[in-house]
Write a protein that holds these residues in place. Sequence first.
Motif, PDB file in Angstrom:
ATOM      1  N   ALA A 160       0.824  -1.211   0.000  1.00 33.68           N
ATOM      2  CA  ALA A 160       0.000   0.000   0.000  1.00 33.68           C
ATOM      3  C   ALA A 160       0.854   1.254   0.000  1.00 33.68           C
ATOM      4  O   ALA A 160       0.517   2.249  -0.659  1.00 33.68           O
ATOM      5  N   ALA A 161       1.982   1.237   0.715  1.00 35.72           N
ATOM      6  CA  ALA A 161       2.836   2.422   0.811  1.00 35.72           C
ATOM      7  C   ALA A 161       3.497   2.749  -0.514  1.00 35.72           C
ATOM      8  O   ALA A 161       3.706   3.930  -0.848  1.00 35.72           O
ATOM      9  N   GLU A 162       3.825   1.736  -1.308  1.00 40.97           N
ATOM     10  CA  GLU A 162       4.543   1.959  -2.566  1.00 40.97           C
ATOM     11  C   GLU A 162       3.598   2.284  -3.718  1.00 40.97           C
ATOM     12  O   GLU A 162       4.045   2.652  -4.802  1.00 40.97           O
ATOM     13  N   ALA A 163       2.288   2.113  -3.512  1.00 38.84           N
ATOM     14  CA  ALA A 163       1.309   2.458  -4.550  1.00 38.84           C
ATOM     15  C   ALA A 163       0.921   3.922  -4.395  1.00 38.84           C
ATOM     16  O   ALA A 163       0.671   4.399  -3.288  1.00 38.84           O
ATOM     17  N   THR A 164       0.891   4.632  -5.513  1.00 36.86           N
ATOM     18  CA  THR A 164       0.606   6.070  -5.462  1.00 36.86           C
ATOM     19  C   THR A 164      -0.715   6.440  -6.118  1.00 36.86           C
ATOM     20  O   THR A 164      -1.336   7.431  -5.756  1.00 36.86           O
ATOM     21  N   THR A 165      -1.186   5.680  -7.101  1.00 39.71           N
ATOM     22  CA  THR A 165      -2.389   6.036  -7.842  1.00 39.71           C
ATOM     23  C   THR A 165      -3.054   4.790  -8.400  1.00 39.71           C
ATOM     24  O   THR A 165      -2.409   3.743  -8.519  1.00 39.71           O
ATOM     25  N   ILE A 166      -4.361   4.911  -8.723  1.00 33.67           N
ATOM     26  CA  ILE A 166      -5.069   3.781  -9.334  1.00 33.67           C
ATOM     27  C   ILE A 166      -5.242   3.978 -10.837  1.00 33.67           C
ATOM     28  O   ILE A 166      -5.837   3.146 -11.501  1.00 33.67           O
ATOM     29  N   VAL A 167      -4.708   5.073 -11.378  1.00 34.46           N
ATOM     30  CA  VAL A 167      -4.891   5.386 -12.792  1.00 34.46           C
ATOM     31  C   VAL A 167      -4.340   4.274 -13.674  1.00 34.46           C
ATOM     32  O   VAL A 167      -4.920   3.912 -14.702  1.00 34.46           O
ATOM     33  N   ASN A 168      -3.203   3.704 -13.275  1.00 34.37           N
ATOM     34  CA  ASN A 168      -2.549   2.684 -14.106  1.00 34.37           C
ATOM     35  C   ASN A 168      -3.031   1.269 -13.802  1.00 34.37           C
ATOM     36  O   ASN A 168      -2.501   0.312 -14.368  1.00 34.37           O
ATOM     37  N   ALA A 169      -4.026   1.115 -12.920  1.00 30.65           N
ATOM     38  CA  ALA A 169      -4.491  -0.222 -12.534  1.00 30.65           C
ATOM     39  C   ALA A 169      -4.941  -1.054 -13.734  1.00 30.65           C
ATOM     40  O   ALA A 169      -4.570  -2.233 -13.845  1.00 30.65           O
ATOM     41  N   PRO A 170      -5.749  -0.504 -14.681  1.00 25.59           N
ATOM     42  CA  PRO A 170      -6.136  -1.330 -15.839  1.00 25.59           C
ATOM     43  C   PRO A 170      -4.941  -1.798 -16.665  1.00 25.59           C
ATOM     44  O   PRO A 170      -4.937  -2.941 -17.157  1.00 25.59           O
ATOM     45  N   ASP A 171      -3.940  -0.933 -16.813  1.00 25.83           N
ATOM     46  CA  ASP A 171      -2.752  -1.334 -17.584  1.00 25.83           C
ATOM     47  C   ASP A 171      -1.995  -2.445 -16.882  1.00 25.83           C
ATOM     48  O   ASP A 171      -1.510  -3.388 -17.520  1.00 25.83           O
ATOM     49  N   TYR A 172      -1.867  -2.334 -15.552  1.00 24.85           N
ATOM     50  CA  TYR A 172      -1.206  -3.413 -14.795  1.00 24.85           C
ATOM     51  C   TYR A 172      -1.998  -4.712 -14.944  1.00 24.85           C
ATOM     52  O   TYR A 172      -1.412  -5.795 -15.118  1.00 24.85           O
ATOM     53  N   GLY A 173      -3.340  -4.610 -14.880  1.00 25.34           N
ATOM     54  CA  GLY A 173      -4.175  -5.801 -15.009  1.00 25.34           C
ATOM     55  C   GLY A 173      -4.026  -6.470 -16.362  1.00 25.34           C
ATOM     56  O   GLY A 173      -3.927  -7.702 -16.452  1.00 25.34           O
ATOM     57  N   ARG A 174      -3.978  -5.674 -17.433  1.00 18.78           N
ATOM     58  CA  ARG A 174      -3.825  -6.244 -18.770  1.00 18.78           C
ATOM     59  C   ARG A 174      -2.449  -6.889 -18.936  1.00 18.78           C
ATOM     60  O   ARG A 174      -2.314  -7.923 -19.599  1.00 18.78           O
ATOM     61  N   THR A 175      -1.443  -6.282 -18.337  1.00 20.55           N
ATOM     62  CA  THR A 175      -0.096  -6.874 -18.397  1.00 20.55           C
ATOM     63  C   THR A 175      -0.091  -8.236 -17.725  1.00 20.55           C
ATOM     64  O   THR A 175       0.451  -9.214 -18.260  1.00 20.55           O
ATOM     65  N   ILE A 176      -0.707  -8.314 -16.541  1.00 16.45           N
ATOM     66  CA  ILE A 176      -0.759  -9.587 -15.807  1.00 16.45           C
ATOM     67  C   ILE A 176      -1.540 -10.631 -16.607  1.00 16.45           C
ATOM     68  O   ILE A 176      -1.122 -11.797 -16.713  1.00 16.45           O
ATOM     69  N   TYR A 177      -2.663 -10.200 -17.194  1.00 18.17           N
ATOM     70  CA  TYR A 177      -3.484 -11.130 -17.974  1.00 18.17           C
ATOM     71  C   TYR A 177      -2.732 -11.640 -19.205  1.00 18.17           C
ATOM     72  O   TYR A 177      -2.728 -12.846 -19.488  1.00 18.17           O
ATOM     73  N   ASP A 178      -2.110 -10.743 -19.960  1.00 20.28           N
ATOM     74  CA  ASP A 178      -1.394 -11.134 -21.179  1.00 20.28           C
ATOM     75  C   ASP A 178      -0.251 -12.093 -20.867  1.00 20.28           C
ATOM     76  O   ASP A 178      -0.013 -13.054 -21.622  1.00 20.28           O
ATOM     77  N   LEU A 179       0.449 -11.858 -19.770  1.00 19.20           N
ATOM     78  CA  LEU A 179       1.544 -12.767 -19.384  1.00 19.20           C
ATOM     79  C   LEU A 179       0.988 -14.129 -18.986  1.00 19.20           C
ATOM     80  O   LEU A 179       1.606 -15.168 -19.268  1.00 19.20           O
ATOM     81  N   ALA A 180      -0.179 -14.148 -18.347  1.00 19.25           N
ATOM     82  CA  ALA A 180      -0.805 -15.428 -17.981  1.00 19.25           C
ATOM     83  C   ALA A 180      -1.196 -16.210 -19.230  1.00 19.25           C
ATOM     84  O   ALA A 180      -1.025 -17.436 -19.287  1.00 19.25           O
TER      85      ALA A 180
END
Length: 490
Positions: A102-122
């Motif tokens: 939680a401390a190292e997270a600064t914003t939720i704006v990039n959350a969809p991009d992180y999610g797509r990265t995780i999905y594509d790698l899976a």
Amino acid sequence: MAEAALKLSGLEVPTARELPQNIEAEQALLGAILINNDAFDCVAEFLKPNHFFEPLHGHLFEVMGNLVRSNKIANPITLKTFFPVAMDIAGFSAGQYLARLAAEATTIVNAPDYGRTIYDLAVRRELIKVAEDMLSAAFDAAVDCSSQDQIQQAEQLLYEIAETGRYGGGFETFDAALDNAVERAAQAYQSDGKLSGLPTGLLDLDARMGGLQPTDLIVIAGRPGMGKTSLATNIAFNVASAYDPAQHLGDVSGPATGGIVAFFSLEMSSEQLATRVLSEQAEVPSSSMRRGDIGEGEFGKLLEYRQRMRRLPLFIDQTGAISIAQLAARARRLKRRRGLHLIIVDYIQLMQGRSQRAAQNRVQEITEITTGLKALAKELNVPVIALSQLSRGVENREEKRPQLSDLRESGSIEQDADVVMFVYREEYYLRNKEPKPGTEEHATWEREIQDARGKAEVIIAKQRHGPTGTVAMSFQGEFTRFFDLARQSD
């Protein structure tokens, strides 16, 4: 020894490599959800716990999801209770690790991009697993396992990967839906025949239906001998012969008048299907073609029409008992490589479902097939014409015209179809009821059959976006050809 033999043959054993993953993206997404639970809604539609490479992160995501769906807050304090106190995560306790995320997270704006990265790698990891399974199966194949079986199994696995977890779709605004509706009306307005869909080449039928509409499942049903396959081949030829690549590239204004056709023929071979189309166009009876009972002039016509139709964008798949999964995969492949504007399936009852459980119950299996065909029509944005047999109940009543209740396993077919059409020919039944010659009944019968000769009815029993009713057609049995009654009089 085995590895040396493989190298001599030109094949190399793949070396072990690290699976594709991004732990930092997983940590960043989890941290974003911890500081603002709205981030979960941005990825919940397509991201699942098993898509995370690190099992702990997948478990964290699952617990967060359960809390959010229960209208509870998911933060380091509430999550801490779900993990053992003595748990060690790279030198951190569970509470410390959550607090750090939680401390190292600064914003939720990039959350969809992180999610797509995780999905594509899976997905890439799944593809690697499928490839490894294919490699193992190819090396250690059982004696009774053919290469075609292995190819179909691989296609099935790839299809399942493609179907699970797509992150497209979702809601669209009503404004966008209105734009699409007006665009469809504009296409009909610009069309000479006032059609918004793909023309069948049969004017009276097009006038009643407005053409074949994209995303529609259109069922053509009839008893054997009525001509439902003939009607389907007629439509397939008309659409393919009117195809103009420039229209689909946007070089010509107005709606397209033709297209590329995929014909899945489960009953007839591709050669039999081609014979029907050739007979229809060259006006040489197909029965004479099969027996070789044709003259030099007729054979010359066959060669002439073969040359004309060589480049016809009509693709035939003659696989018997094809499954809905295989059909969908092949249709997608054709659309990706060549383009696709119409799918025809002859016929539903010869197809197989995807699951073994469904195969044990024929009604359930037909439901799976019709649902899959409708989903495919929506996914590829093309009309799907599926032929269907009728039950024998038609033969046991005086009025032979079919009804919706005559459809085999009618519940799912009637429910999933946007349009249901029946092909009916009075002449077929009259020929089987000839009275004794010389009687008054025989004279009446002769008048009736004379009136019915060469005529057919296409009964539109269901149409979601248009009227029902009967379209009178002409039918030439020797050429297996349907056409408009007006054209016959001309």
